[in-house]
Design a protein around this motif. Structure first.
Motif, short mmCIF file in Angstrom:
data_model
loop_
_atom_site.label_atom_id
_atom_site.label_comp_id
_atom_site.label_asym_id
_atom_site.label_seq_id
_atom_site.Cartn_x
_atom_site.Cartn_y
_atom_site.Cartn_z
N SER A 183 -66.51 -1.45 6.86
CA SER A 183 -66.06 -1.31 5.48
C SER A 183 -66.54 0.01 4.90
O SER A 183 -65.79 0.72 4.22
CB SER A 183 -66.57 -2.48 4.65
OG SER A 183 -66.24 -2.30 3.30
N ARG A 184 -67.79 0.35 5.16
CA ARG A 184 -68.36 1.61 4.67
C ARG A 184 -67.63 2.80 5.29
O ARG A 184 -67.32 3.78 4.61
CB ARG A 184 -69.86 1.66 5.00
CG ARG A 184 -70.56 2.90 4.54
CD ARG A 184 -70.79 2.90 3.04
NE ARG A 184 -71.53 4.09 2.67
CZ ARG A 184 -71.23 4.87 1.66
NH1 ARG A 184 -70.23 4.55 0.87
NH2 ARG A 184 -71.93 5.94 1.40
N ILE A 185 -67.34 2.72 6.60
CA ILE A 185 -66.62 3.80 7.29
C ILE A 185 -65.24 3.96 6.68
O ILE A 185 -64.78 5.08 6.41
CB ILE A 185 -66.54 3.53 8.81
CG1 ILE A 185 -67.93 3.74 9.44
CG2 ILE A 185 -65.51 4.41 9.47
CD1 ILE A 185 -68.00 3.29 10.89
N ASP A 186 -64.53 2.83 6.43
CA ASP A 186 -63.20 2.90 5.81
C ASP A 186 -63.27 3.53 4.42
O ASP A 186 -62.42 4.35 4.06
CB ASP A 186 -62.59 1.50 5.74
CG ASP A 186 -62.21 0.94 7.11
OD1 ASP A 186 -62.10 1.74 8.07
OD2 ASP A 186 -62.01 -0.28 7.22
N SER A 187 -64.30 3.15 3.67
CA SER A 187 -64.49 3.72 2.33
C SER A 187 -64.74 5.23 2.42
O SER A 187 -64.17 6.01 1.66
CB SER A 187 -65.66 3.03 1.63
OG SER A 187 -65.96 3.66 0.42
N LEU A 232 -63.03 10.85 2.09
CA LEU A 232 -62.78 12.13 2.78
C LEU A 232 -61.33 12.55 2.61
O LEU A 232 -61.04 13.71 2.31
CB LEU A 232 -63.13 11.99 4.27
CG LEU A 232 -62.86 13.23 5.13
CD1 LEU A 232 -63.68 14.41 4.64
CD2 LEU A 232 -63.17 12.93 6.60
N LYS A 233 -60.41 11.60 2.76
CA LYS A 233 -58.99 11.91 2.60
C LYS A 233 -58.71 12.38 1.18
O LYS A 233 -58.00 13.37 0.96
CB LYS A 233 -58.15 10.68 2.93
CG LYS A 233 -56.67 10.95 2.93
CD LYS A 233 -55.88 9.75 3.39
CE LYS A 233 -54.40 10.08 3.43
NZ LYS A 233 -53.59 8.97 3.90
N SER A 234 -59.31 11.70 0.20
CA SER A 234 -59.14 12.10 -1.19
C SER A 234 -59.71 13.49 -1.43
O SER A 234 -59.08 14.32 -2.10
CB SER A 234 -59.84 11.08 -2.10
OG SER A 234 -59.80 11.50 -3.44
N ALA A 235 -60.88 13.76 -0.88
CA ALA A 235 -61.50 15.08 -1.02
C ALA A 235 -60.64 16.16 -0.36
O ALA A 235 -60.48 17.27 -0.91
CB ALA A 235 -62.90 15.08 -0.44
N GLU A 236 -60.06 15.84 0.80
CA GLU A 236 -59.19 16.80 1.48
C GLU A 236 -57.94 17.09 0.64
O GLU A 236 -57.50 18.23 0.56
CB GLU A 236 -58.81 16.29 2.87
CG GLU A 236 -59.96 16.35 3.87
CD GLU A 236 -59.63 15.67 5.20
OE1 GLU A 236 -58.67 14.87 5.26
OE2 GLU A 236 -60.34 15.95 6.18
N GLN A 237 -57.37 16.04 0.03
CA GLN A 237 -56.20 16.23 -0.82
C GLN A 237 -56.54 17.10 -2.02
O GLN A 237 -55.79 18.01 -2.38
CB GLN A 237 -55.64 14.88 -1.29
CG GLN A 237 -54.93 14.11 -0.20
CD GLN A 237 -54.50 12.71 -0.65
OE1 GLN A 237 -55.03 12.17 -1.61
NE2 GLN A 237 -53.55 12.14 0.06
N LYS A 238 -57.69 16.80 -2.64
CA LYS A 238 -58.11 17.62 -3.79
C LYS A 238 -58.35 19.06 -3.36
O LYS A 238 -58.02 20.00 -4.09
CB LYS A 238 -59.38 17.03 -4.42
CG LYS A 238 -59.11 15.77 -5.20
CD LYS A 238 -60.38 15.22 -5.81
CE LYS A 238 -60.09 13.90 -6.53
NZ LYS A 238 -61.31 13.28 -7.07
N HIS A 239 -58.92 19.24 -2.16
CA HIS A 239 -59.15 20.58 -1.63
C HIS A 239 -57.82 21.31 -1.46
O HIS A 239 -57.68 22.48 -1.85
CB HIS A 239 -59.90 20.49 -0.30
CG HIS A 239 -60.14 21.80 0.36
ND1 HIS A 239 -61.01 22.74 -0.13
CD2 HIS A 239 -59.59 22.35 1.49
CE1 HIS A 239 -60.99 23.80 0.66
NE2 HIS A 239 -60.14 23.59 1.64
N GLU A 240 -56.83 20.63 -0.89
CA GLU A 240 -55.51 21.24 -0.70
C GLU A 240 -54.88 21.57 -2.05
O GLU A 240 -54.28 22.64 -2.22
CB GLU A 240 -54.59 20.30 0.10
CG GLU A 240 -54.93 20.22 1.57
CD GLU A 240 -54.83 21.56 2.29
OE1 GLU A 240 -53.88 22.32 2.02
OE2 GLU A 240 -55.73 21.86 3.09
N GLU A 241 -55.00 20.66 -3.02
CA GLU A 241 -54.46 20.92 -4.35
C GLU A 241 -55.14 22.13 -4.98
O GLU A 241 -54.49 22.98 -5.59
CB GLU A 241 -54.65 19.69 -5.25
CG GLU A 241 -53.77 18.53 -4.88
CD GLU A 241 -54.13 17.25 -5.65
OE1 GLU A 241 -55.01 17.30 -6.54
OE2 GLU A 241 -53.54 16.20 -5.35
N THR A 242 -56.45 22.22 -4.81
CA THR A 242 -57.21 23.35 -5.35
C THR A 242 -56.76 24.65 -4.68
O THR A 242 -56.58 25.68 -5.35
CB THR A 242 -58.72 23.14 -5.15
OG1 THR A 242 -59.11 21.94 -5.81
CG2 THR A 242 -59.52 24.30 -5.72
#
Length: 124
Positions: free
Chosen positions: A30-34, A39-49
């Motif tokens: 569960s922790r790994i999935d979270s 990480l995916k959210s951070a990568e998306q924000k990084h791409e948006e930035t």
């Protein structure tokens, strides 16, 4: 040899250990999935930035080009204005010279007229 009760106790202990391990594995999964989601959210924000930065850089480049163009036009305008002011000064100076020459010519014409009138008066 171990008695049946001892074997049952060992078996129950191992079952509890397995249940504890399975619970720990589920919690870790569960922790790994979270963390993967974060990480995916951070990568998306990084791409948006990155996209925003690229767009900003594009706008900055465009504005720098516009400023350069405006400066060039301003320099041309200033040069033309300087030339026009110089020409205006020259025209004003020429007008002044023409006025002085005209006044001198008028004065000479008056003097000559006076001399002519004096000669005519003497000859009568």
């Amino acid at each position: 040899l171990l008695s049946q009760e001892e074997l049952i106790l060992i078996s129950e202990d191992k079952s509890l250990t397995i249940i504890d391990l399975e619970t720990s594995i589920e919690a870790l999964t569960s922790r790994i999935d979270s963390l993967k989601a974060q990480l995916k959210s951070a990568e998306q924000k990084h791409e948006e930035t990155l996209t925003q930065l690229k767009n900003r850089d594009t706008r900055v480049t465009f504005l720098e080009d516009e400023i350069s163009s405006m400066r060039a036009m301003q320099e041309k305008t200033q040069s033309r204005m300087s030339d026009q002011l110089k020409r205006l000064g020259e025209l004003e100076m020429q007008e002044g010279r023409n006025k002085i020459a005209r006044e001198a010519a008028e004065a000479k014409a008056e003097r000559l007229q006076d001399e002519l009138n004096a000669l005519l008066a003497r000859s009568e």
